[in-house]
Design a protein around this motif. Sequence first.
Motif, PDB file in Angstrom:
ATOM      1  N   GLN A 130       0.828  -1.201   0.000  1.00 50.97           N
ATOM      2  CA  GLN A 130       0.000   0.000   0.000  1.00 50.97           C
ATOM      3  C   GLN A 130       0.865   1.255   0.000  1.00 50.97           C
ATOM      4  O   GLN A 130       0.568   2.239  -0.670  1.00 50.97           O
ATOM      5  N   VAL A 131       1.955   1.198   0.790  1.00 53.43           N
ATOM      6  CA  VAL A 131       2.882   2.329   0.807  1.00 53.43           C
ATOM      7  C   VAL A 131       3.512   2.521  -0.560  1.00 53.43           C
ATOM      8  O   VAL A 131       3.629   3.649  -1.067  1.00 53.43           O
ATOM      9  N   SER A 132       3.905   1.405  -1.212  1.00 51.48           N
ATOM     10  CA  SER A 132       4.507   1.484  -2.543  1.00 51.48           C
ATOM     11  C   SER A 132       3.529   2.061  -3.550  1.00 51.48           C
ATOM     12  O   SER A 132       3.886   2.898  -4.390  1.00 51.48           O
ATOM     13  N   ASP A 133       2.275   1.613  -3.491  1.00 54.40           N
ATOM     14  CA  ASP A 133       1.259   2.136  -4.405  1.00 54.40           C
ATOM     15  C   ASP A 133       1.109   3.640  -4.247  1.00 54.40           C
ATOM     16  O   ASP A 133       1.007   4.388  -5.229  1.00 54.40           O
ATOM     17  N   SER A 134       1.100   4.093  -3.007  1.00 53.14           N
ATOM     18  CA  SER A 134       0.965   5.517  -2.748  1.00 53.14           C
ATOM     19  C   SER A 134       2.174   6.289  -3.256  1.00 53.14           C
ATOM     20  O   SER A 134       2.042   7.375  -3.829  1.00 53.14           O
ATOM     21  N   VAL A 135       3.369   5.700  -3.076  1.00 53.16           N
ATOM     22  CA  VAL A 135       4.601   6.337  -3.543  1.00 53.16           C
ATOM     23  C   VAL A 135       4.595   6.460  -5.054  1.00 53.16           C
ATOM     24  O   VAL A 135       4.929   7.520  -5.619  1.00 53.16           O
ATOM     25  N   TYR A 136       4.209   5.397  -5.756  1.00 56.84           N
ATOM     26  CA  TYR A 136       4.176   5.436  -7.216  1.00 56.84           C
ATOM     27  C   TYR A 136       3.128   6.425  -7.718  1.00 56.84           C
ATOM     28  O   TYR A 136       3.352   7.152  -8.695  1.00 56.84           O
ATOM     29  N   ALA A 137       1.989   6.468  -7.047  1.00 57.47           N
ATOM     30  CA  ALA A 137       0.943   7.406  -7.455  1.00 57.47           C
ATOM     31  C   ALA A 137       1.426   8.847  -7.319  1.00 57.47           C
ATOM     32  O   ALA A 137       1.184   9.687  -8.209  1.00 57.47           O
ATOM     33  N   ARG A 138       2.105   9.151  -6.209  1.00 58.40           N
ATOM     34  CA  ARG A 138       2.642  10.510  -6.029  1.00 58.40           C
ATOM     35  C   ARG A 138       3.726  10.812  -7.048  1.00 58.40           C
ATOM     36  O   ARG A 138       3.837  11.942  -7.553  1.00 58.40           O
ATOM     37  N   ALA A 139       4.560   9.797  -7.375  1.00 56.78           N
ATOM     38  CA  ALA A 139       5.619  10.004  -8.368  1.00 56.78           C
ATOM     39  C   ALA A 139       5.020  10.310  -9.743  1.00 56.78           C
ATOM     40  O   ALA A 139       5.539  11.153 -10.485  1.00 56.78           O
ATOM     41  N   ILE A 140       3.918   9.648 -10.077  1.00 53.64           N
ATOM     42  CA  ILE A 140       3.248   9.912 -11.366  1.00 53.64           C
ATOM     43  C   ILE A 140       2.729  11.340 -11.393  1.00 53.64           C
ATOM     44  O   ILE A 140       2.884  12.069 -12.387  1.00 53.64           O
ATOM     45  N   SER A 141       2.096  11.756 -10.297  1.00 53.67           N
ATOM     46  CA  SER A 141       1.572  13.126 -10.225  1.00 53.67           C
ATOM     47  C   SER A 141       2.677  14.158 -10.380  1.00 53.67           C
ATOM     48  O   SER A 141       2.498  15.193 -11.036  1.00 53.67           O
ATOM     49  N   THR A 142       3.834  13.874  -9.787  1.00 53.78           N
ATOM     50  CA  THR A 142       4.969  14.795  -9.890  1.00 53.78           C
ATOM     51  C   THR A 142       5.544  14.809 -11.294  1.00 53.78           C
ATOM     52  O   THR A 142       5.845  15.878 -11.848  1.00 53.78           O
ATOM     53  N   ALA A 143       5.694  13.617 -11.889  1.00 52.63           N
ATOM     54  CA  ALA A 143       6.323  13.512 -13.205  1.00 52.63           C
ATOM     55  C   ALA A 143       5.511  14.192 -14.297  1.00 52.63           C
ATOM     56  O   ALA A 143       6.072  14.764 -15.239  1.00 52.63           O
ATOM     57  N   TYR A 144       4.185  14.153 -14.178  1.00 54.00           N
ATOM     58  CA  TYR A 144       3.322  14.728 -15.212  1.00 54.00           C
ATOM     59  C   TYR A 144       2.750  16.085 -14.815  1.00 54.00           C
ATOM     60  O   TYR A 144       1.923  16.643 -15.529  1.00 54.00           O
ATOM     61  N   GLY A 145       3.203  16.616 -13.677  1.00 55.28           N
ATOM     62  CA  GLY A 145       2.744  17.928 -13.251  1.00 55.28           C
ATOM     63  C   GLY A 145       1.273  17.975 -12.914  1.00 55.28           C
ATOM     64  O   GLY A 145       0.604  18.982 -13.156  1.00 55.28           O
ATOM     65  N   LEU A 146       0.746  16.889 -12.335  1.00 53.00           N
ATOM     66  CA  LEU A 146      -0.686  16.818 -12.030  1.00 53.00           C
ATOM     67  C   LEU A 146      -1.042  17.577 -10.755  1.00 53.00           C
ATOM     68  O   LEU A 146      -2.216  17.865 -10.520  1.00 53.00           O
ATOM     69  N   ASP A 147      -0.039  17.883  -9.959  1.00 57.31           N
ATOM     70  CA  ASP A 147      -0.286  18.570  -8.685  1.00 57.31           C
ATOM     71  C   ASP A 147      -0.018  20.062  -8.767  1.00 57.31           C
ATOM     72  O   ASP A 147       0.125  20.731  -7.736  1.00 57.31           O
ATOM     73  N   GLY A 148       0.062  20.608  -9.964  1.00 54.60           N
ATOM     74  CA  GLY A 148       0.318  22.033 -10.105  1.00 54.60           C
ATOM     75  C   GLY A 148       1.671  22.279 -10.743  1.00 54.60           C
ATOM     76  O   GLY A 148       2.352  21.353 -11.185  1.00 54.60           O
TER      77      GLY A 148
END
Length: 296
Positions: free
Chosen positions: A39-57
């Motif tokens: 679950q921690v890994s899933d959350s880490v990968y999800a945040r990494a995707i958001s960062t890589a594609y600029g989904l968080d601003g």
Amino acid sequence: MSPEEAAALTSVGIPLRRHSNGSHSIEPSTPKMSQLAHQVSDSVYARAISTAYGLDGPSQDPDALIPYGFRPSASYTVADVRLGKRMASLASQNTESRASPEEAAALTRAGILLRTHPNGSVSIDPAAPKLSGLTQQFSDSIFADAVRTAYGLDGQSATDQAPITHGYLPSSSAEVRGVKLGQRMFHLSEVRASVRAGPEESAALTEAGIPLVRHPNGNLSIDPATPRVSQLDQRSAVPSRPQAGTGATQLPDNAHAGAARAFLPQESRKRSGPSAGEQPARNTGTAASTNRKRRH
């Protein structure tokens, strides 16, 4: 388990079940540590995707952002997470590779195509385009524009130098607007089937009069027999024989013969005798005397 063991497990939050004979054991539905780690890994990968594609601003490093809908290279790392390797695994043919709901949601927001397997797991569709493909498209466009500029096909020139002669390859060191065009065209003229010119580049080369060859695998490259500008310069450096009417001084044939004899050894000149059109020196006086007698 012993009463002491049961008491210790209960104190750390592990649920127990009581059997009909009065014994105790751990409840099978108790979550495992591996699930928490996953679950921690899933959350880490999800945040990494958001960062890589600029989904968080806005990103602090816009150049590091991956274009919407494209997969990064396998070596891509963001926030110390090997996201490229993870996404390559999710795009493999292995149906056991699955994205968590949180991860799948982030991938969908990034425009990455997903597929659902018969067992219900979700992974990246292998047809999702790679970033390398987009980079190749940019390179093709850059080289095509450089070809048009170098040969004056767009009516403009990047420098004060004249355009490259139509149908000739530039020197390998030629650069146009920071593009190493000479090196690129030299690479395309190598006899290798793996070398290819992307369609826009081929069209520009054809427009510039550069002959292309098609390999059995369908790739197009520059014909190795294409002449180079250096060969054109050598041809123009060779002096041509002056032709009549060009304004060049023409010497009579006997003058050429006399000039040639001047470089012969003395004995050779004696043996060769007078050339055509010349009279022996000893006849000069006799001929003049005869002419005077005839006038009298």
